[in-house]
Design an enzyme around this catalytic site. Structure first.
Site, PDB file in Angstrom:
ATOM      1  N   ALA A  63      11.601  -4.185   8.177  1.00  0.00           N
ATOM      2  CA  ALA A  63      12.353  -3.968   6.935  1.00  0.00           C
ATOM      3  C   ALA A  63      12.416  -2.491   6.552  1.00  0.00           C
ATOM      4  O   ALA A  63      13.119  -2.135   5.603  1.00  0.00           O
ATOM      5  CB  ALA A  63      11.717  -4.769   5.804  1.00  0.00           C
ATOM      6  N   PHE A  81       3.410  -8.297  13.659  1.00  0.00           N
ATOM      7  CA  PHE A  81       2.621  -7.274  12.954  1.00  0.00           C
ATOM      8  C   PHE A  81       3.062  -7.111  11.497  1.00  0.00           C
ATOM      9  O   PHE A  81       2.289  -6.596  10.690  1.00  0.00           O
ATOM     10  CB  PHE A  81       2.818  -5.903  13.616  1.00  0.00           C
ATOM     11  N   GLU A 101       2.528  -6.397   4.396  1.00  0.00           N
ATOM     12  CA  GLU A 101       2.056  -5.402   3.435  1.00  0.00           C
ATOM     13  C   GLU A 101       0.574  -5.244   3.737  1.00  0.00           C
ATOM     14  O   GLU A 101      -0.147  -6.246   3.835  1.00  0.00           O
ATOM     15  CB  GLU A 101       2.272  -5.879   2.004  1.00  0.00           C
ATOM     16  N   THR A 127       5.676 -11.186   1.613  1.00  0.00           N
ATOM     17  CA  THR A 127       5.791 -10.846   3.043  1.00  0.00           C
ATOM     18  C   THR A 127       4.723 -11.554   3.871  1.00  0.00           C
ATOM     19  O   THR A 127       5.021 -12.161   4.902  1.00  0.00           O
ATOM     20  CB  THR A 127       5.699  -9.315   3.226  1.00  0.00           C
ATOM     21  N   THR A 152      -6.496  -9.553  10.482  1.00  0.00           N
ATOM     22  CA  THR A 152      -7.500  -8.552  10.149  1.00  0.00           C
ATOM     23  C   THR A 152      -8.890  -9.170  10.006  1.00  0.00           C
ATOM     24  O   THR A 152      -9.015 -10.343   9.640  1.00  0.00           O
ATOM     25  CB  THR A 152      -7.112  -7.874   8.812  1.00  0.00           C
ATOM     26  N   ASP A 153      -9.919  -8.362  10.246  1.00  0.00           N
ATOM     27  CA  ASP A 153     -11.298  -8.837  10.023  1.00  0.00           C
ATOM     28  C   ASP A 153     -11.604  -9.048   8.540  1.00  0.00           C
ATOM     29  O   ASP A 153     -12.602  -9.671   8.189  1.00  0.00           O
ATOM     30  CB  ASP A 153     -12.312  -7.861  10.643  1.00  0.00           C
ATOM     31  N   GLU A 154     -10.731  -8.513   7.661  1.00  0.00           N
ATOM     32  CA  GLU A 154     -11.006  -8.641   6.218  1.00  0.00           C
ATOM     33  C   GLU A 154     -10.945 -10.076   5.735  1.00  0.00           C
ATOM     34  O   GLU A 154     -11.394 -10.373   4.624  1.00  0.00           O
ATOM     35  CB  GLU A 154     -10.016  -7.787   5.421  1.00  0.00           C
ATOM     36  N   TYR A 168      -4.611  -8.463  -0.712  1.00  0.00           N
ATOM     37  CA  TYR A 168      -4.187  -8.248   0.684  1.00  0.00           C
ATOM     38  C   TYR A 168      -4.895  -9.208   1.629  1.00  0.00           C
ATOM     39  O   TYR A 168      -4.259  -9.954   2.370  1.00  0.00           O
ATOM     40  CB  TYR A 168      -4.463  -6.793   1.116  1.00  0.00           C
ATOM     41  N   LYS A 195      -3.518 -12.398   3.984  1.00  0.00           N
ATOM     42  CA  LYS A 195      -3.660 -12.434   5.452  1.00  0.00           C
ATOM     43  C   LYS A 195      -4.428 -13.697   5.860  1.00  0.00           C
ATOM     44  O   LYS A 195      -4.089 -14.353   6.852  1.00  0.00           O
ATOM     45  CB  LYS A 195      -4.375 -11.180   5.968  1.00  0.00           C
ATOM     46  N   LEU A 203     -13.834  10.314  -1.610  1.00  0.00           N
ATOM     47  CA  LEU A 203     -14.600   9.138  -1.180  1.00  0.00           C
ATOM     48  C   LEU A 203     -14.756   8.186  -2.358  1.00  0.00           C
ATOM     49  O   LEU A 203     -15.208   8.607  -3.432  1.00  0.00           O
ATOM     50  CB  LEU A 203     -15.990   9.566  -0.699  1.00  0.00           C
ATOM     51  N   TYR A 204     -14.418   6.919  -2.141  1.00  0.00           N
ATOM     52  CA  TYR A 204     -14.571   5.924  -3.208  1.00  0.00           C
ATOM     53  C   TYR A 204     -16.051   5.594  -3.404  1.00  0.00           C
ATOM     54  O   TYR A 204     -16.802   5.420  -2.429  1.00  0.00           O
ATOM     55  CB  TYR A 204     -13.868   4.624  -2.832  1.00  0.00           C
TER      56      TYR A 204
END
Ligand code: NAD
Ligand code: DAU
Length: 328
Positions: A34, A74, A77, A93, A117-119, A144, A148, A200-201
């Site tokens: 897109a 793939f 977002e 999406t 994703t591993d998340e 996110y 997923k 850095l967070y």
């Protein structure tokens, strides 16, 4: 083989197309993308024909899927921070888009490889001896990662209920060329190049398990070649690093003092640590990463960003303005 690559103008998808051109010149590729803020026709170059369109456009997806033997999916977002400020495109999406692809591959009997994703597994404590495996329960933290996770579950259900042929991979944090400057490593490299301090967070001690994008893509091809339908494979290269260690390495490489960074506001719900056990992919399918030296891969990525300013400069100011507004 005719392969439809969704999201092929994004970071990993564009690298997948270039990897395939180098290693599988006989494969015919079409990219469906897109061209959202994260996609770039320039990353893709003339490596594959690009159809600009939405994966949730059922008529377009139906037509394209019918003309291919395999879909490597793939498109998504992908940025956690964006999912916290506006989850809506993530639901559209990652969930509706993946559903649209599933319906088309079901109708036309086309194989799917779903890139995830591993998340989806949530996070680990810093001192937890365990790593994620294919049987770790799903426990996503962010909009996110939950979308997923939902997309993975849709794929599993379409395999079981409708008998589609599909595989899933869940990979750890990628780095390498063409990554958007909103993401951690290119953000910090381009900050230092611009004379800004890396950010850095929180306490900077969160751990990510880094893998070079080419190793991710060789893993995807190993699954396409030898994976079993209905199976999930974790892709990871034993690259655990704290965010602080990564920033220190970038600063050193660019001739700055190790401590020339700022600690900024933490990400809400920030996952503490990811770590992948990729034994299944290695033992069953014989895959192994080629980039075992993270420091060398990081140096090459720093050099790539230094040499490709024209690629990231147009996004840099708007990205930093967005972060500044969020106090990050
Ligand atoms: P990216 O954000 O760089 O690229 C995403 C691409 O998808 C862009 O080109 C964008 O234009 C396209 N896209 C977005 N919405 C679309 C839509 N509705 N229709 C068609 N195209 C659309 O993402 P990435 O980092 O390359 O990630 C690619 C995939 O790999 C994602 O599914 C992501 O979840 C997964 N993944 C990423 C990582 C990582 O570290 N980046 C790790 C594991 C898995
Ligand atoms: O694990 C795979 C995931 O990796 C993918 O599914 C996602 O699409 C991808 O974006 C990535 O997610 P992360 O949230 O881990 O990546 P990000 O680059 O946003 O951040 C990496 C780490 O660095 C994380 O702990 C947050 C931190 N961070 C990030 C930014 C942008 C900072 O400390 N400072 C920053 O400026």
């Amino acid at each position: 083989m005719r392969v439809l690559v969704t999201g092929g103008a994004g970071f990993i998808g564009a690298n997948f197309v270039h990897w395939t051109r180098r290693h599988r010149p006989e494969v015919e590729l079409t990219v469906l993308d897109a061209l959202t803020y994260a996609g770039s026709g320039e990353s893709l170059g003339d490596a594959a024909p690009l159809v600009q369109g939405d994966i949730a456009d059922a008529a377009l997806v139906d037509r394209l899927v019918a003309e291919h033997d395999l879909v490597v999916h793939f498109a998504a977002e992908t940025h956690n921070d964006n999912s916290l400020s506006d989850p809506s495109p993530f639901v559209q999406t990652n969930l509706v888009g993946t559903f649209t692809i599933l319906e088309a591959v079901r109708k036309h009997g086309v194989r799917l490889h779903h890139v995830s994703t591993d998340e989806v597994y949530g996070d680990l404590e810093l001192d937890d001896p365990e790593r994620f495996t294919e049987s770790t329960p799903y426990n996503p933290s962010s909009p996110y990662s939950s979308t997923k996770a939902g997309s993975d579950l849709l794929v599993r259900a379409w395999v079981r209920s409708f008998g589609i042929t599909a595989t899933i991979s869940n990979c750890s944090n990628n780095y390498g060329p063409y990554q958007h400057v909103e993401k951690f490593i290119p953000r910090q490299i381009t900050n230092v190049l611009d004379g800004l301090r890396p950010k850095l967070y929180g306490d900077g001690l969160n751990v990510r398990d880094w893998i070079h994008v080419d190793d991710h893509n060789s893993g995807v091809w190993a699954i396409v070649d030898k994976g079993r339908s209905g199976e999930t494979y974790l892709i990871g290269a034993d690259g655990e690093e704290t965010n602080r260690t990564v920033v220190e390495a970038i600063l050193r490489e660019l001739g700055q003092p190790d401590d020339a960074f700022d600690l900024v506001k933490d990400r809400p719900g920030h996952d503490r640590r990811y770590a992948i056990d990729s034994s299944k992919l290695r033992t069953e399918l014989g895959w192994a990463p080629q980039y075992s030296d993270f420091a060398a891969g990081l140096r090459a990525t720093i050099a790539w960003n230094r040499d490709h300013e024209a690629g990231w400069r147009p996004q840099k100011d708007a990205t930093e303005a967005k972060y500044a507004k969020a106090g990050q």
